[in-house]
Motif scaffolding. Structure first.
Motif, mmCIF file in Angstrom:
data_model
loop_
_atom_site.group_PDB
_atom_site.id
_atom_site.type_symbol
_atom_site.label_atom_id
_atom_site.label_comp_id
_atom_site.label_asym_id
_atom_site.label_seq_id
_atom_site.Cartn_x
_atom_site.Cartn_y
_atom_site.Cartn_z
ATOM 1 N N LEU A 91 26.590 23.700 40.703
ATOM 2 C CA LEU A 91 26.052 23.904 39.361
ATOM 3 C C LEU A 91 25.742 22.568 38.686
ATOM 4 N N ARG A 99 21.948 21.192 37.638
ATOM 5 C CA ARG A 99 21.608 20.749 36.282
ATOM 6 C C ARG A 99 21.031 19.329 36.286
ATOM 7 N N GLN A 140 29.131 36.559 35.806
ATOM 8 C CA GLN A 140 29.230 35.273 35.116
ATOM 9 C C GLN A 140 28.732 34.137 35.995
ATOM 10 N N ASP A 141 29.007 34.220 37.305
ATOM 11 C CA ASP A 141 28.507 33.203 38.236
ATOM 12 C C ASP A 141 26.985 33.166 38.214
ATOM 13 N N GLN A 185 25.645 31.611 34.948
ATOM 14 C CA GLN A 185 25.784 30.153 34.975
ATOM 15 C C GLN A 185 24.781 29.529 35.941
ATOM 16 N N GLU A 215 19.688 33.587 27.766
ATOM 17 C CA GLU A 215 20.117 32.190 27.761
ATOM 18 C C GLU A 215 18.928 31.261 28.035
#
Length: 227
Positions: free
Chosen positions: A61, A65, A85-86, A89, A195
């Motif tokens: 992750l 980014r 949730q994984d 993200q 998001e």
């Protein structure tokens, strides 16, 4: 010479297996065994990245980014777990797809080919620009400009802008956005779309765009407005 694929995974057996399997398909394969090495190898602009989430030094992750504004190729996460949730993200970090370990190499190859085909189709589109006052969306360069200054977006963020702005006034649900951008064959759901929209709005505002071009249609989805 085939497309260039970067594999980043700290498990030597998986790294070796994936390398051999992809070489059979005539891909050019690069390897990285940790997050820092993956960031360095990504600078060579691969056509696709297979990125393990659990890696030493920097996890997948963090790597995603850091490289997302540097590379625009598809990024497929390799993960031992895949909770909602994984996924949120991962998509928020700039990932395009998830494959859960243990995985089928046949399915993984099919996903790789599907993503690469999609990239070729996008690259073959004619040059075009969409202009909304001081905001310019260059569909060929895959770049957004505000007052002639580039605004940096992740690959998925740009594709959301592209989809909505090319269909100005049309309302798209989260599910429609997910299907059109991630593809019908993607494993995941539309839970991360909000998001992405939030981050797009924040970046446009920070760049000096006063008008909110992405309107929320409550209970339905989102639409692009000329204003």
């Amino acid at each position: 010479m085939g497309e260039k694929i970067l594999i980043a995974d700290d498990e030597k057996d998986i790294l070796s297996f994936l390398k051999d399997s992809l070489l059979e398909e005539n891909y050019v394969v690069m390897e990285a065994s940790n997050g820092e090495e993956a960031i360095q190898k990504a600078k060579s602009q691969p056509d696709l990245i297979l990125l393990d989430i659990m890696m030493p030094h920097k996890d997948g992750l963090e790597v995603c980014r850091e490289i997302r504004n540097m590379v625009h190729c598809p990024i497929i996460f390799l993960t031992a777990k895949e909770t909602e949730q994984d996924k949120i993200q991962g998509f928020a970090a700039g990932g395009d797809d998830f494959v859960t370990k243990p995985f089928s190499i046949i399915e993984l190859k099919a996903r790789i080919k599907a993503h690469l085909r999609r990239e070729k189709r996008k690259a073959s589109q004619g040059k075009s620009r969409l202009i909304f006052d001081d905001l310019i969306i260059d569909l060929t360069e895959k770049t957004v400009y505000c007052k002639n200054q580039p605004v940096l977006f992740t690959k998925k963020e740009f594709h959301i802008i592209e989809l909505l702005s090319m269909h100005c006034g049309q309302v798209f649900s989260k599910e429609q956005i997910y299907e059109k951008i991630w593809g019908y064959d993607a494993v995941g759901d539309a839970s991360g779309i909000a998001e992405h929209i939030k981050k797009i709005r924040q970046k446009l505002t920070a760049a000096g765009v006063v008008k909110n071009h992405i309107a929320t249609v409550w209970g339905v989805g989102y639409r692009w407005e000329k204003i």
